[in-house]
Write a protein that holds these residues in place. Structure first.
Motif, short mmCIF file in Angstrom:
data_model
loop_
_atom_site.label_atom_id
_atom_site.label_comp_id
_atom_site.label_asym_id
_atom_site.label_seq_id
_atom_site.Cartn_x
_atom_site.Cartn_y
_atom_site.Cartn_z
N PRO A 6 -49.00 14.75 -72.16
CA PRO A 6 -47.58 13.82 -72.48
C PRO A 6 -48.30 12.64 -70.99
O PRO A 6 -47.67 12.51 -70.53
N ALA A 7 -46.79 11.75 -71.83
CA ALA A 7 -46.41 10.34 -71.12
C ALA A 7 -44.91 10.25 -70.78
O ALA A 7 -44.15 10.23 -71.46
N TYR A 8 -44.62 10.00 -69.55
CA TYR A 8 -42.98 9.53 -69.17
C TYR A 8 -43.09 8.92 -68.27
O TYR A 8 -43.94 7.90 -67.30
N THR A 9 -41.37 7.87 -68.48
CA THR A 9 -41.59 6.57 -67.75
C THR A 9 -40.34 7.16 -67.07
O THR A 9 -39.08 7.88 -67.34
N VAL A 22 -34.55 18.53 -65.91
CA VAL A 22 -35.61 19.24 -67.00
C VAL A 22 -36.72 19.89 -65.73
O VAL A 22 -37.02 20.92 -66.40
N VAL A 23 -37.37 19.06 -65.41
CA VAL A 23 -38.02 19.74 -64.12
C VAL A 23 -37.69 21.76 -63.81
O VAL A 23 -38.70 22.66 -63.73
N GLY A 24 -36.27 21.11 -63.10
CA GLY A 24 -36.20 21.90 -62.65
C GLY A 24 -35.78 23.30 -63.34
O GLY A 24 -35.90 24.91 -62.66
N ALA A 25 -35.60 23.35 -64.77
CA ALA A 25 -35.03 24.59 -65.35
C ALA A 25 -36.56 24.85 -65.62
O ALA A 25 -36.17 26.21 -66.13
N LEU A 26 -37.12 24.35 -66.56
CA LEU A 26 -38.96 24.44 -65.98
C LEU A 26 -40.03 25.68 -65.15
O LEU A 26 -39.85 26.39 -65.36
N ALA A 32 -45.83 31.97 -63.95
CA ALA A 32 -45.45 33.59 -65.05
C ALA A 32 -45.63 33.09 -66.01
O ALA A 32 -45.99 34.07 -67.91
N ASN A 33 -44.24 32.28 -66.96
CA ASN A 33 -43.45 32.54 -67.84
C ASN A 33 -42.94 31.15 -68.66
O ASN A 33 -42.60 30.87 -69.66
N VAL A 34 -43.79 30.52 -67.88
CA VAL A 34 -44.01 28.99 -68.13
C VAL A 34 -45.56 28.73 -69.16
O VAL A 34 -46.33 29.28 -68.78
N THR A 35 -45.03 28.35 -70.35
CA THR A 35 -46.58 27.78 -70.86
C THR A 35 -47.56 26.93 -70.33
O THR A 35 -47.28 26.02 -70.02
N ALA A 36 -48.76 26.92 -71.28
CA ALA A 36 -49.27 26.02 -71.25
C ALA A 36 -49.51 24.52 -70.96
O ALA A 36 -49.11 23.65 -70.34
N ASP A 37 -48.17 24.21 -72.18
CA ASP A 37 -47.92 22.97 -72.87
C ASP A 37 -46.54 22.61 -71.67
O ASP A 37 -46.92 21.26 -71.72
N GLU A 38 -45.82 23.40 -71.45
CA GLU A 38 -44.78 23.27 -70.85
C GLU A 38 -45.71 22.88 -69.28
O GLU A 38 -44.73 21.51 -68.60
N LYS A 39 -46.40 23.41 -68.90
CA LYS A 39 -47.47 23.04 -67.18
C LYS A 39 -47.89 21.95 -67.31
O LYS A 39 -47.77 20.61 -66.29
N HIS A 41 -46.11 19.03 -69.25
CA HIS A 41 -44.76 18.55 -69.44
C HIS A 41 -44.67 18.15 -68.09
O HIS A 41 -44.18 16.94 -67.47
N ILE A 42 -44.50 19.35 -67.29
CA ILE A 42 -44.18 19.60 -65.83
C ILE A 42 -44.59 18.58 -65.09
O ILE A 42 -44.55 17.92 -64.02
N ARG A 43 -46.22 18.63 -64.80
CA ARG A 43 -46.88 17.91 -63.97
C ARG A 43 -47.20 16.27 -64.54
O ARG A 43 -46.58 15.40 -63.39
N ALA A 44 -46.77 16.13 -65.72
CA ALA A 44 -46.64 14.97 -66.08
C ALA A 44 -45.34 13.61 -65.97
O ALA A 44 -45.17 12.91 -65.60
N MET A 45 -44.41 14.35 -65.81
CA MET A 45 -43.17 14.39 -65.47
C MET A 45 -42.32 14.25 -64.15
O MET A 45 -41.86 13.29 -63.22
#
Length: 127
Positions: A6-9, A22-26, A32-39, A41-45
């Motif tokens: 994912p790409a963010y600016t 958003v990052v804080g909420a995730l 343990a409760n964050v999905t691979a896809d969410e991870k 997105h967290i990294r990209a954000m």
């Protein structure tokens, strides 16, 4: 899981604040409760946030020898006692140099140049 990253600016302070929320909420979900896809997105954000912060909140280059030493300590993730040990001086002597109560002698400047990779031009100009 998606194959594309994912790409963010972030270009404004409002976007920065919103993305931090958003990052804080995730992250509150717990690792343990964050999905691979969410991870992903967290990294990209996080990368987008850091890029914005680098431009919006620049850290000025050190203008004094003491500031340069403090920056090196931070970059090396060292405390004063560790840096003093690396330089072969006491913590008290390092603190005196950092507080500008004492100027380093030529031998110590050479050790500082070698161990901390400080450009000789900077040392000659500021020390």
């Amino acid at each position: 899981m998606k194959d594309t990253k994912p790409a963010y600016t972030v270009t404004t302070e409002d976007e920065h604040s919103a993305m931090l929320e958003v990052v804080g909420a995730l992250m509150k979900k717990g690792e343990a409760n964050v999905t691979a896809d969410e991870k992903l997105h967290i990294r990209a954000m996080a990368e987008a946030l850091m890029a914005y912060e680098k431009v919006a909140y620049p850290i000025p280059e050190p203008s004094t020898f003491e500031e340069f030493l403090e920056r090196r300590m931070y970059d090396m993730r060292r405390e004063g006692k560790d840096l003093a040990q690396t330089l072969g001086i006491s913590q008290a002597e390092l603190e005196m140099i950092l507080w500008e109560d004492k100027k380093p002698n030529a031998a110590l400047l050479e050790v500082i140049k070698e161990k901390l990779d400080i450009p000789v031009e900077f040392i000659l100009h500021h020390a």
